[in-house]
Write a protein that holds these residues in place. Structure first.
Motif, mmCIF file in Angstrom:
data_model
loop_
_atom_site.group_PDB
_atom_site.id
_atom_site.type_symbol
_atom_site.label_atom_id
_atom_site.label_comp_id
_atom_site.label_asym_id
_atom_site.label_seq_id
_atom_site.Cartn_x
_atom_site.Cartn_y
_atom_site.Cartn_z
ATOM 1 N N THR A 198 0.843 -1.191 0.000
ATOM 2 C CA THR A 198 0.000 0.000 0.000
ATOM 3 C C THR A 198 0.884 1.249 0.000
ATOM 4 O O THR A 198 2.125 1.159 0.088
ATOM 5 C CB THR A 198 -0.919 0.011 1.233
ATOM 6 N N GLU A 199 0.214 2.408 -0.077
ATOM 7 C CA GLU A 199 0.952 3.683 -0.132
ATOM 8 C C GLU A 199 1.867 3.815 1.081
ATOM 9 O O GLU A 199 1.474 3.546 2.215
ATOM 10 C CB GLU A 199 -0.028 4.848 -0.191
ATOM 11 N N GLY A 200 3.088 4.216 0.831
ATOM 12 C CA GLY A 200 4.057 4.429 1.901
ATOM 13 C C GLY A 200 4.949 3.226 2.162
ATOM 14 O O GLY A 200 5.901 3.319 2.937
ATOM 15 N N LYS A 201 4.657 2.095 1.541
ATOM 16 C CA LYS A 201 5.475 0.907 1.723
ATOM 17 C C LYS A 201 6.296 0.633 0.465
ATOM 18 O O LYS A 201 5.812 0.835 -0.647
ATOM 19 C CB LYS A 201 4.600 -0.322 2.034
ATOM 20 N N LYS A 202 7.505 0.174 0.688
ATOM 21 C CA LYS A 202 8.346 -0.170 -0.447
ATOM 22 C C LYS A 202 8.128 -1.641 -0.816
ATOM 23 O O LYS A 202 7.982 -2.497 0.057
ATOM 24 C CB LYS A 202 9.816 0.069 -0.113
ATOM 25 N N GLU B 244 6.257 0.942 -7.359
ATOM 26 C CA GLU B 244 5.440 2.004 -6.785
ATOM 27 C C GLU B 244 4.666 2.712 -7.884
ATOM 28 O O GLU B 244 3.497 3.084 -7.703
ATOM 29 C CB GLU B 244 6.316 2.999 -6.028
ATOM 30 N N LYS B 245 5.259 2.904 -9.035
ATOM 31 C CA LYS B 245 4.576 3.557 -10.162
ATOM 32 C C LYS B 245 3.357 2.745 -10.595
ATOM 33 O O LYS B 245 2.271 3.293 -10.842
ATOM 34 C CB LYS B 245 5.559 3.711 -11.320
ATOM 35 N N ARG C 113 1.660 0.664 -8.722
ATOM 36 C CA ARG C 113 0.649 0.759 -7.660
ATOM 37 C C ARG C 113 -0.085 2.072 -7.728
ATOM 38 O O ARG C 113 -1.320 2.120 -7.610
ATOM 39 C CB ARG C 113 1.331 0.601 -6.294
ATOM 40 N N ALA C 114 0.677 3.158 -7.907
ATOM 41 C CA ALA C 114 0.073 4.489 -7.936
ATOM 42 C C ALA C 114 -0.872 4.638 -9.124
ATOM 43 O O ALA C 114 -1.942 5.263 -9.005
ATOM 44 C CB ALA C 114 1.176 5.538 -7.988
ATOM 45 N N ALA D 279 -4.009 2.897 -8.187
ATOM 46 C CA ALA D 279 -4.724 3.643 -7.149
ATOM 47 C C ALA D 279 -5.416 4.861 -7.726
ATOM 48 O O ALA D 279 -6.518 5.224 -7.293
ATOM 49 C CB ALA D 279 -3.751 4.045 -6.045
ATOM 50 N N LYS E 296 -8.610 4.109 -8.794
ATOM 51 C CA LYS E 296 -9.339 3.427 -7.718
ATOM 52 C C LYS E 296 -9.366 1.909 -7.941
ATOM 53 O O LYS E 296 -10.375 1.232 -7.732
ATOM 54 C CB LYS E 296 -10.763 3.988 -7.598
ATOM 55 N N LYS F 44 -6.823 -1.891 -7.679
ATOM 56 C CA LYS F 44 -5.753 -2.537 -6.903
ATOM 57 C C LYS F 44 -5.016 -3.542 -7.783
ATOM 58 O O LYS F 44 -5.594 -4.143 -8.682
ATOM 59 C CB LYS F 44 -6.328 -3.253 -5.675
#
Length: 815
Positions: free
Chosen positions: A646-650, A728-729, A731-732, A735, A738, A740
């Motif tokens: 999730t956001e904030g996790k590597k 991360e890219k 995932r973002a 997100a 909206k 997953k």
């Protein structure tokens, strides 16, 4: 009057002799006579000694001295010193007489049947004499009776026929003039010409029955070393138990086919005079034993299962047999001339062949004699050369309850078939009391246990497990079996017997079942070196009924043996995906082998761990449904990673966390490669009927190129950190819409792909969390609303539970 008989094992030692005397004391207040066999093993020793003498081997003298010492020692231990000398002298006189005969055999290098009978007679003559003297020394009014003085026979040495008219008269006359307890020699008699004869091995039973019949005894008691007539041979069938009562006919059938508790001829005098025969245990005298009398009772379908080894089948066949009168007469007359006894006969209604079973030692003689008798028919190709098949056994189920009871033969042959036991010939008489089947001798123990379960333990089934792989899943499985053992036995009537456990280094076997709590530790401490060839050889040699091979490894090498295991009619349960995701040819071969051999191949845990995915899919297909598509998140590991990412996790930290919690393989790249997911969707595709290979699947490998190759774990995570921004890219981007990220396997339109993608809030995969798996089955029946199967898809406990469920399914199938 009662007649008691004690066998050789009952009087094998001085201590046993004293125990027997204690058993007889309560009978001494009434009319009783007692028959004794030779001391345990003596008859065999006498045969061996005479054989040595026949061969000119002077070792016979040393063996004779040992035999003399055994009998003299018995006298010294059982009789007071003041009375020993005369008795010792009589024993030595008998031994000297025996020595003279043996010396003659040694000199002339000849031992006729008549001479052998005489030599064997010394066993009973010595034992009965010594026991009579011991009883007299203890104040019992006993008298030694050499049965040769009253039993008359013909001169068929080795198996003499009794002249009952003369014998009965002489026994009655003897007992009129002798009031003391008669201590009688078993086994031996005298011919009309005055020569010593024997009544056949185990003939002491027959001797007791002859006396019982002549004296119209109220009971005949045969004291032996087991608790009566057993449902099967307890040496081969551990769960055999005593049959309380049976008819003469049932006992005769069982004894003919190998039940050694009672000599077959014993039944004849008892049957004629309606004398009950009691089979009792000298080593457990308080046990009631078995009574054999005129009528069968207690409502059991069968009373016992017996077997006879060292049997050969002779097959006489050819067009010349069809409709020809007298062929059978010529065949059996030929065998009779050669004194070959026929154990079993089987002939089809076509009359094209006659199959007979005989003792293997006579097979060559029988074949030669038959081919000589039918030499012209064989020359004219009207009859084929006689075919002989050896190394066979006969198993027989026996019971008066089978008469007019449908389904008996069905139960018998179903039990044999489910355990992969081939039947070479079948016979059932019109009495419906016996169904006999000829099987390989190597399968006889397996056959007896399978039949015993089918008829006597039909509500309970023993499953014999051979477990390879004692890692997390294997250990969890053993713990589950231990925890559920009592419940399975009481509610499901299943007993799980873990016969073997093995890891990559050690293996440990125990046919009677390993201690579940200690099995893995015992394997590590006491086990022998493990290799699959040795493991297989041991498993096959045990040849246990209801055997199940459980593979809890991920080894390709182990799966290479699956075909051989199934061919041996051993079922397989496994979470190992390697076999089903190998070549399609092997996939089909394993299924066809299991089908042909009647074995089960269960692998529910190949996909979704303990989730009912494969069974559900197969049930749909069997009911006529058709698959349109299959979509699934099939890796609990990857689902944990992407549901935790999730956001904030590597990304690299999440993978490391998953490894720390034990969700990943030792090398996380095995999960991230997607190969495991590809194997699972390949298996589902094949179950759905597609002939796909692993190479046909598009697989997105999540391991970056610079993270591949030979490197340590630390090196891998260090390299993976460099790609955190890339993940991360992804995932973002998901997100922002909206959605997953989910690593999905999709089968649609005959094509399969495994890749990372994103799903919307409306998609069933969106809410998936932790290590759960989810599968969407879209079929013709479930088209508008696909069937959803969801739950934990990773972890040793749930996988072991799925394996355990498959084992129980096999148990229910075999019942």
């Amino acid at each position: 009057m009662k007649i008691l008989k004690f066998g050789g094992s009952s009087v094998a030692t001085p201590a046993r002799i004293q125990s027997v005397i204690e058993i007889t004391k309560p009978y001494l207040g009434s009319d009783v006579a007692i028959v004794f066999s030779a001391f345990g093993g003596v008859t065999d020793q006498l045969i061996q000694i005479s054989t040595l003498a026949l061969e000119g081997n002077l070792e016979y003298k040393q063996k004779l001295e040992q035999l003399q010492k055994r009998h003299l020692d018995a006298v010294r231990e059982l009789i007071g010193v003041q009375k020993q000398s005369g008795i010792l002298a009589q024993v030595k006189i008998k031994i000297n007489e025996l020595e003279d005969v043996l010396h003659g055999v040694y000199l002339v290098k000849e031992r006729t049947a008549r001479t052998l009978d005489y030599i064997m007679s010394f066993g009973e003559r010595l034992s009965a004499y010594i026991i009579a003297e011991v009883m007299k020394d203890q104040g019992i009014a006993a008298e030694y009776l050499d049965a040769r003085t009253v039993i008359r026979t013909d001169n068929q040495y080795g198996y003499a026929k009794v002249d009952f008219e003369t014998t009965n008269k002489q026994i009655i006359d003897h007992f009129k003039h002798h009031q003391d307890v008669q201590i009688i020699t078993g086994f031996i008699a005298t011919s009309e010409s005055g020569e010593t004869t024997t009544l056949g091995r185990s003939g002491s039973d027959y001797t007791a029955a002859i006396f019982a019949g002549a004296l119209h005894a109220s009971d005949l008691e045969i004291w032996t070393d087991v608790d009566g007539m057993m449902t099967a041979d307890p040496r081969l069938v551990k769960k055999a138990f005593t049959v309380p009562q049976m008819s003469y006919e049932e006992a005769m059938e069982l004894s003919h086919f190998g039940a050694k508790v009672i000599f077959p001829a014993t039944m004849q005098p008892a049957m004629i005079n309606h004398i009950p025969i009691w089979i009792k245990n000298t080593f457990n005298p308080g046990f009631v034993g078995t009574v054999i009398h005129a009528e069968s009772s207690n409502g059991k379908l069968i009373k016992g299962i017996s077997s006879m080894n060292n049997v050969s089948l002779l097959n006489v066949q050819g067009s010349g047999l069809l409709g020809v009168v007298g062929v059978s007469m010529r065949l059996f007359a030929t065998l009779a001339r050669e004194k070959v006894s026929v154990i079993l006969i089987s002939q089809a209604s076509s009359e094209h062949s006659i199959c007979i079973a005989i003792e293997s030692q006579y097979a060559r003689v029988a074949k030669t004699a038959i081919e000589k008798e039918f030499v012209n028919e064989i020359r004219n190709e009207e009859i084929d050369e006689v075919q002989v098949e050896g190394e066979l056994s006969i198993v027989a189920v026996v019971g008066d309850g089978m008469k007019h009871s449908p389904g008996t033969s069905g139960r018998m042959f179903a039990a044999l078939g489910k355990n992969g036991i081939n039947v070479a010939a079948i016979a059932q008489g019109s009495s419906e009391r016996n169904i006999s089947a000829v099987v390989k001798q190597a399968d006889v123990a397996k056959a007896l246990n399978a039949l015993h379960e089918a008829f006597f333990l039909s509500d309970r089934k023993v499953l014999n497990l051979f477990l390879v792989g004692t890692g997390l899943i294997g250990t969890a499985l053993i713990n589950m079996i231990e925890e559920q053992f009592a419940k399975l036995a009481s509610e499901n009537l299943l007993e799980v017997n873990v016969v073997a456990v093995a890891n990559s280094k050690k293996m440990l076997f125990d046919e009677n079942g390993l201690s579940l709590k200690k099995s893995i530790n015992d394997m590590k401490e006491k086990g022998e070196a493990m290799n699959m060839y040795s493991f297989m050889a041991k498993m096959f040699s045990l040849n246990l009924p209801n055997s199940i091979f459980v593979d809890c490894t991920s080894s390709q090498e182990v799966t290479d043996f699956y075909e051989a295991i199934l061919t041996a009619n051993i079922s397989i349960v496994t979470p190992n995906k390697k076999a089903n995701s190998g070549s399609h040819e092997k996939y089909r071969l394993l299924r066809s082998t299991a089908f042909k051999r009647g074995a089960k191949f269960f692998y529910e845990t190949n996909v979704g761990a303990g989730l009912p995915v494969i069974n559900t899919l197969n049930d749909l297909l069997l009911s006529g449904d058709k698959v349109i598509s299959i979509e699934g998140v099939l890796s609990g590991t990857l689902n944990y990673i992407f549901s935790t990412f999730t956001e904030g996790k590597k990304f690299s930290e999440v993978v490391k966390e998953a490894k720390a919690k034990g969700y990943t393989e030792p090398d996380p790249r095995d999960d991230l490669s997607g190969l495991d997911v590809a194997r699972k969707i390949l298996i589902l595709s094949r179950e759905a009927g597609l002939s796909l290979e692993l190479a046909d699947i598009h697989i997105q490998n999540l391991v970056p190129a610079d993270c591949q190759g030979d490197m340590s774990g630390d090196q891998f995570f260090s390299a993976l950190q460099k790609h955190d921004a890339e993940f991360e890219k992804l995932r973002a981007q998901a997100a922002a819409k909206k959605e997953k990220l989910r690593y999905k396997a999709v089968l649609c339109d005959g094509k399969v792909k495994v890749e990372l993608g994103s799903v919307t809030e409306q998609h069933p995969f969106y809410s998936l969390s932790g290590s759960d798996n989810i599968i969407l089955l879209t079929t013709e029946r479930y088209q508008e609303r696909p069937m959803v199967i969801r739950g934990p898809g990773a972890g040793a406990a749930v996988t072991a539970a799925g394996v355990f469920a498959d084992i129980i399914r096999i148990g229910h199938y075999t019942k």
